[in-house]
Design a protein around this motif. Structure first.
Motif, PDB file in Angstrom:
ATOM      1  N   GLN A 172       0.846  -1.191   0.000  1.00  0.00           N
ATOM      2  CA  GLN A 172       0.000   0.000   0.000  1.00  0.00           C
ATOM      3  C   GLN A 172       0.880   1.239   0.000  1.00  0.00           C
ATOM      4  O   GLN A 172       2.015   1.212   0.466  1.00  0.00           O
ATOM      5  CB  GLN A 172      -0.894   0.004   1.228  1.00  0.00           C
ATOM      6  N   SER A 173       0.326   2.320  -0.496  1.00  0.00           N
ATOM      7  CA  SER A 173       1.085   3.564  -0.519  1.00  0.00           C
ATOM      8  C   SER A 173       1.243   4.097   0.906  1.00  0.00           C
ATOM      9  O   SER A 173       0.457   3.792   1.799  1.00  0.00           O
ATOM     10  CB  SER A 173       0.385   4.598  -1.389  1.00  0.00           C
ATOM     11  N   THR A 174       2.252   4.898   1.090  1.00  0.00           N
ATOM     12  CA  THR A 174       2.507   5.501   2.397  1.00  0.00           C
ATOM     13  C   THR A 174       1.335   6.377   2.815  1.00  0.00           C
ATOM     14  O   THR A 174       0.948   6.391   3.985  1.00  0.00           O
ATOM     15  CB  THR A 174       3.798   6.337   2.344  1.00  0.00           C
ATOM     16  N   ARG A 175       0.747   7.077   1.878  1.00  0.00           N
ATOM     17  CA  ARG A 175      -0.398   7.937   2.188  1.00  0.00           C
ATOM     18  C   ARG A 175      -1.556   7.128   2.752  1.00  0.00           C
ATOM     19  O   ARG A 175      -2.192   7.517   3.718  1.00  0.00           O
ATOM     20  CB  ARG A 175      -0.850   8.663   0.933  1.00  0.00           C
ATOM     21  N   ARG A 176      -1.805   5.983   2.169  1.00  0.00           N
ATOM     22  CA  ARG A 176      -2.917   5.148   2.643  1.00  0.00           C
ATOM     23  C   ARG A 176      -2.628   4.539   4.018  1.00  0.00           C
ATOM     24  O   ARG A 176      -3.522   4.411   4.859  1.00  0.00           O
ATOM     25  CB  ARG A 176      -3.196   4.050   1.626  1.00  0.00           C
ATOM     26  N   ILE A 177      -1.395   4.179   4.259  1.00  0.00           N
ATOM     27  CA  ILE A 177      -1.027   3.573   5.545  1.00  0.00           C
ATOM     28  C   ILE A 177      -1.186   4.571   6.688  1.00  0.00           C
ATOM     29  O   ILE A 177      -1.684   4.239   7.763  1.00  0.00           O
ATOM     30  CB  ILE A 177       0.416   3.040   5.496  1.00  0.00           C
ATOM     31  N   PHE A 178      -0.778   5.817   6.466  1.00  0.00           N
ATOM     32  CA  PHE A 178      -0.749   6.800   7.547  1.00  0.00           C
ATOM     33  C   PHE A 178      -1.949   7.739   7.570  1.00  0.00           C
ATOM     34  O   PHE A 178      -1.968   8.691   8.358  1.00  0.00           O
ATOM     35  CB  PHE A 178       0.538   7.624   7.469  1.00  0.00           C
ATOM     36  N   ALA A 179      -2.973   7.494   6.764  1.00  0.00           N
ATOM     37  CA  ALA A 179      -4.130   8.397   6.709  1.00  0.00           C
ATOM     38  C   ALA A 179      -4.878   8.440   8.038  1.00  0.00           C
ATOM     39  O   ALA A 179      -5.149   9.528   8.571  1.00  0.00           O
ATOM     40  CB  ALA A 179      -5.064   7.983   5.581  1.00  0.00           C
ATOM     41  N   TRP A 180      -5.260   7.284   8.594  1.00  0.00           N
ATOM     42  CA  TRP A 180      -6.006   7.265   9.856  1.00  0.00           C
ATOM     43  C   TRP A 180      -5.188   7.767  11.044  1.00  0.00           C
ATOM     44  O   TRP A 180      -5.683   8.571  11.833  1.00  0.00           O
ATOM     45  CB  TRP A 180      -6.564   5.875  10.139  1.00  0.00           C
ATOM     46  N   PRO A 181      -3.937   7.317  11.210  1.00  0.00           N
ATOM     47  CA  PRO A 181      -3.158   7.868  12.329  1.00  0.00           C
ATOM     48  C   PRO A 181      -2.964   9.383  12.230  1.00  0.00           C
ATOM     49  O   PRO A 181      -3.003  10.077  13.250  1.00  0.00           O
ATOM     50  CB  PRO A 181      -1.815   7.141  12.234  1.00  0.00           C
ATOM     51  N   LEU A 182      -2.820   9.902  11.023  1.00  0.00           N
ATOM     52  CA  LEU A 182      -2.678  11.347  10.857  1.00  0.00           C
ATOM     53  C   LEU A 182      -3.970  12.064  11.230  1.00  0.00           C
ATOM     54  O   LEU A 182      -3.947  13.097  11.910  1.00  0.00           O
ATOM     55  CB  LEU A 182      -2.276  11.674   9.421  1.00  0.00           C
ATOM     56  N   LEU A 183      -5.106  11.519  10.821  1.00  0.00           N
ATOM     57  CA  LEU A 183      -6.394  12.119  11.166  1.00  0.00           C
ATOM     58  C   LEU A 183      -6.612  12.123  12.677  1.00  0.00           C
ATOM     59  O   LEU A 183      -7.050  13.132  13.246  1.00  0.00           O
ATOM     60  CB  LEU A 183      -7.531  11.368  10.477  1.00  0.00           C
ATOM     61  N   ILE A 184      -6.288  11.028  13.329  1.00  0.00           N
ATOM     62  CA  ILE A 184      -6.441  10.946  14.787  1.00  0.00           C
ATOM     63  C   ILE A 184      -5.519  11.949  15.484  1.00  0.00           C
ATOM     64  O   ILE A 184      -5.915  12.612  16.447  1.00  0.00           O
ATOM     65  CB  ILE A 184      -6.176   9.506  15.268  1.00  0.00           C
ATOM     66  N   THR A 185      -4.308  12.093  14.991  1.00  0.00           N
ATOM     67  CA  THR A 185      -3.365  13.063  15.550  1.00  0.00           C
ATOM     68  C   THR A 185      -3.878  14.481  15.390  1.00  0.00           C
ATOM     69  O   THR A 185      -3.821  15.283  16.333  1.00  0.00           O
ATOM     70  CB  THR A 185      -1.987  12.923  14.877  1.00  0.00           C
TER      71      THR A 185
END
Length: 61
Positions: free
Chosen positions: A6-19
């Protein structure tokens, strides 16, 4: 067995939103009373609720 990466953007989308929700909640808590308190509760409560949901492994029936 093949694993599609998976792309890096897809992997970190939810953790970034929660942050970002948590940071917005902390910032709102510093700004004042009234409506800011509501934003602070939402901004800090949603990440906590999402974390508890993930911790306890919520499953749909």
């Amino acid at each position: 067995m093949s694993h599609a990466s998976q792309s890096t953007r897809r992997i970190f989308a939810w953790p970034l939103l929660i942050t970002l929700l948590g940071l917005a909640g902390l910032f709102a808590a510093l700004l004042g009373d009234g409506g800011w308190d509501v934003l602070a509760w939402v901004g800090l409560g949603l990440p906590a609720a999402l974390s508890l949901r993930a911790l306890f492994g919520y499953r749909r029936a």
